[in-house]
Design a protein around this motif. Structure first.
Motif, PDB file in Angstrom:
ATOM      1  N   ILE B 157       0.861  -1.200   0.000  1.00 26.08           N
ATOM      2  CA  ILE B 157       0.000   0.000   0.000  1.00 26.08           C
ATOM      3  C   ILE B 157       0.894   1.246   0.000  1.00 26.08           C
ATOM      4  N   SER B 158       0.619   2.146  -0.944  1.00 26.01           N
ATOM      5  CA  SER B 158       1.526   3.267  -1.197  1.00 26.01           C
ATOM      6  C   SER B 158       0.798   4.599  -1.064  1.00 26.01           C
ATOM      7  N   VAL B 159       1.502   5.558  -0.500  1.00 26.81           N
ATOM      8  CA  VAL B 159       0.970   6.922  -0.379  1.00 26.81           C
ATOM      9  C   VAL B 159       1.528   7.701  -1.566  1.00 26.81           C
ATOM     10  N   ARG B 160       0.710   7.779  -2.638  1.00 22.23           N
ATOM     11  CA  ARG B 160       1.234   8.234  -3.926  1.00 22.23           C
ATOM     12  C   ARG B 160       1.686   9.690  -3.917  1.00 22.23           C
ATOM     13  N   ASP B 161       0.953  10.562  -3.210  1.00 21.37           N
ATOM     14  CA  ASP B 161       1.359  11.964  -3.261  1.00 21.37           C
ATOM     15  C   ASP B 161       2.707  12.151  -2.568  1.00 21.37           C
ATOM     16  N   TRP B 162       2.937  11.426  -1.485  1.00 17.24           N
ATOM     17  CA  TRP B 162       4.241  11.503  -0.837  1.00 17.24           C
ATOM     18  C   TRP B 162       5.306  10.795  -1.678  1.00 17.24           C
ATOM     19  N   GLN B 163       4.947   9.674  -2.283  1.00 17.89           N
ATOM     20  CA  GLN B 163       5.902   8.958  -3.129  1.00 17.89           C
ATOM     21  C   GLN B 163       6.426   9.839  -4.257  1.00 17.89           C
ATOM     22  N   ARG B 164       5.538  10.718  -4.786  1.00 18.11           N
ATOM     23  CA  ARG B 164       5.892  11.541  -5.940  1.00 18.11           C
ATOM     24  C   ARG B 164       6.475  12.900  -5.561  1.00 18.11           C
ATOM     25  N   ARG B 165       6.595  13.163  -4.265  1.00 20.33           N
ATOM     26  CA  ARG B 165       7.142  14.461  -3.875  1.00 20.33           C
ATOM     27  C   ARG B 165       8.599  14.628  -4.291  1.00 20.33           C
ATOM     28  N   THR B 166       9.329  13.503  -4.324  1.00 17.20           N
ATOM     29  CA  THR B 166      10.748  13.548  -4.674  1.00 17.20           C
ATOM     30  C   THR B 166      11.061  12.362  -5.585  1.00 17.20           C
ATOM     31  N   LEU B 167      12.281  12.289  -6.059  1.00 14.43           N
ATOM     32  CA  LEU B 167      12.676  11.190  -6.940  1.00 14.43           C
ATOM     33  C   LEU B 167      12.685   9.841  -6.222  1.00 14.43           C
TER      34      LEU B 167
END
Lengths: 287, 287
Positions: B157-167
């Motif tokens: 389970i992934s927190v996409r907005d946090w995952q995409r905040r950085t590389l």
């Protein structure tokens, strides 16, 4: 206070506190064990007091200093965090810290050799490391600042060719026994990275990295608070705060570490690491 | 063999082995403790034998099943690993596995609720997880295959907005108590992912992900061997092998999990996870 994990003459290890030129005994085998005790600050203060001093273990400079924190549950690293390096690269300052994880197996002591296969591109990354002194979860920056046990020196030695194989850096950052840490953990009453500590990395005496912790985009407390929004930080965990410009990968042509190179990583007010590179013919087994 | 960590009626936990419709006791509190024993295979085989069977703990279906592996030292995940999904996205198959790390704090049991702040973009990633059964360092693929303790189901389970905040994906992947694992660990004599196991993820009964483990670019043994080139894998460590197409982030418009959604993650021959999403008003504290 200056805290360390020392090797004693009888072949064991001890957590120790420096008073003047002597290491005094603390009631733990190492700083991971010490910081696991909720009252570690009181225990250390007591050992430091003239009336109630811990047993003298030996003179400073005589007892070998080991990896101060052999068993953190988390070692979280921040990349791209030195403002002067980011602006010199023509990039905007980031809104969020770039975080990645290591495991405790990566850590070694302040004078340990660093072994790697001769075929990999081994690079240096001098960093300030923050040690967590109280559990943090969903903390504010103020709470995080109060929870800092102290600061130490680290070098996030990186295997660049593996790091660049994919978008995720982990496989270039998580090589066992490649991240020196130490020599001491200095409590926040003695050093203040936000006020500014000079940070340097020398290879064979040549200064290749130079930065000041006052230019960190995300300071120690900010990094702890941010990370604690999604995961628990425990006493003795480590957060590495990022490296300034001057790494080998950024040179033209790129420069990587060679067998016998000595990497000295130093932070003003804390101390230095001195690690010799040992490249082996033991190449990774190809998948 | 089918192994589990079960909750016993007296409020403790036990490692257990299934025989027919009964859970038999194993000499450990959970599978992390069991796999820490070098002779865990012998102990489990003995408990399974008719003449020397372990004590019956209860009927299958009656005893609650918990996170089988509460204390792995490493949880290493592979991204971009399903060939059908990669080719449908028009990309080339990768030469190297994309690896990233989680900590044990992310893991929960097969029927636990998943709590997250209402403001984050929570997404599903059904995955086959491999459990390490013998220490591995610089292993060949053949050695790695021999060292596999078994397979279980996971949802990264992934927190996409946090995952995409950085590389780096870490901050979207390492939220405490968001990765369900279980319900059982099945040994390699009973299931063979290379021969092919169907893998699905349903949300509220609707099948959104569907893949087959035979299409993994890097299979279980290859991932263990590759990872072991740079770090020691210990008994009870977990490697998650990547997710097929069909995640919410890839939909038009993107779809994320809502309060009360039930995520069922299933792998043929192993079992399923059933986790209810609980979104809270407790938003992350802003840095």
């Amino acid at each position: 206070m200056r805290l360390a994990t020392v090797a004693t003459p009888d072949g064991t290890t001890r957590a120790a506190l420096r008073r003047d030129e002597v290491w005094l005994e603390l009631p733990a085998a190492d700083l991971s064990e010490l910081f696991a005790l909720p009252d570690w600050r009181d225990l250390a203060s007591r050992a430091a007091s003239a009336s109630n001093a811990g047993k003298a273990l030996g003179e400073v400079g005589e007892l070998p200093l080991l990896n101060p924190l052999p068993r953190p549950t988390k070692v979280i690293c921040c990349g791209l965090n030195f403002a002067d390096h980011i602006t010199e690269m023509g990039r905007d300052l980031p809104d969020f810290p770039t975080l990645f994880a290591k495991y405790a197996d990566t850590l070694i002591g302040p004078t340990d050799e660093i072994h790697a296969p001769a075929e990999v591109d081994l690079d240096w990354e001098a960093e300030l490391a923050v040690v967590v002194g109280q559990p943090l979860r969903r903390a504010t920056e103020e709470q995080a600042r109060e929870a800092i046990a102290g600061y130490t020196v680290a070098n996030d030695i990186s295997v660049r060719d593996w790091q660049r194989r994919t978008l995720q850096w982990f496989q270039g950052k998580a090589w066992d026994a490649t991240t020196p840490v130490g020599p001491v953990v200095v409590t926040p009453d003695e050093v203040d990275p936000e006020a500014g500590l000079e940070l340097t990395c020398q290879v064979n005496g040549e200064t290749l990295q130079h930065g000041n912790t006052r230019t960190l985009v995300f300071g120690a407390a900010a990094l702890l608070a941010y990370t604690s929004q999604f995961t628990l930080l425990r006493r003795g965990d480590l957060v590495l705060t990022g490296t300034p410009g001057g790494v080998g990968m950024g040179m033209t042509p790129p420069r990587f570490l060679r067998d016998g190179d000595v990497v000295r990583t130093e932070i003003e007010g804390i101390g230095f690491l001195d690690n010799t590179i040992r490249l082996t013919s033991l190449d990774p087994i190809r998948p």
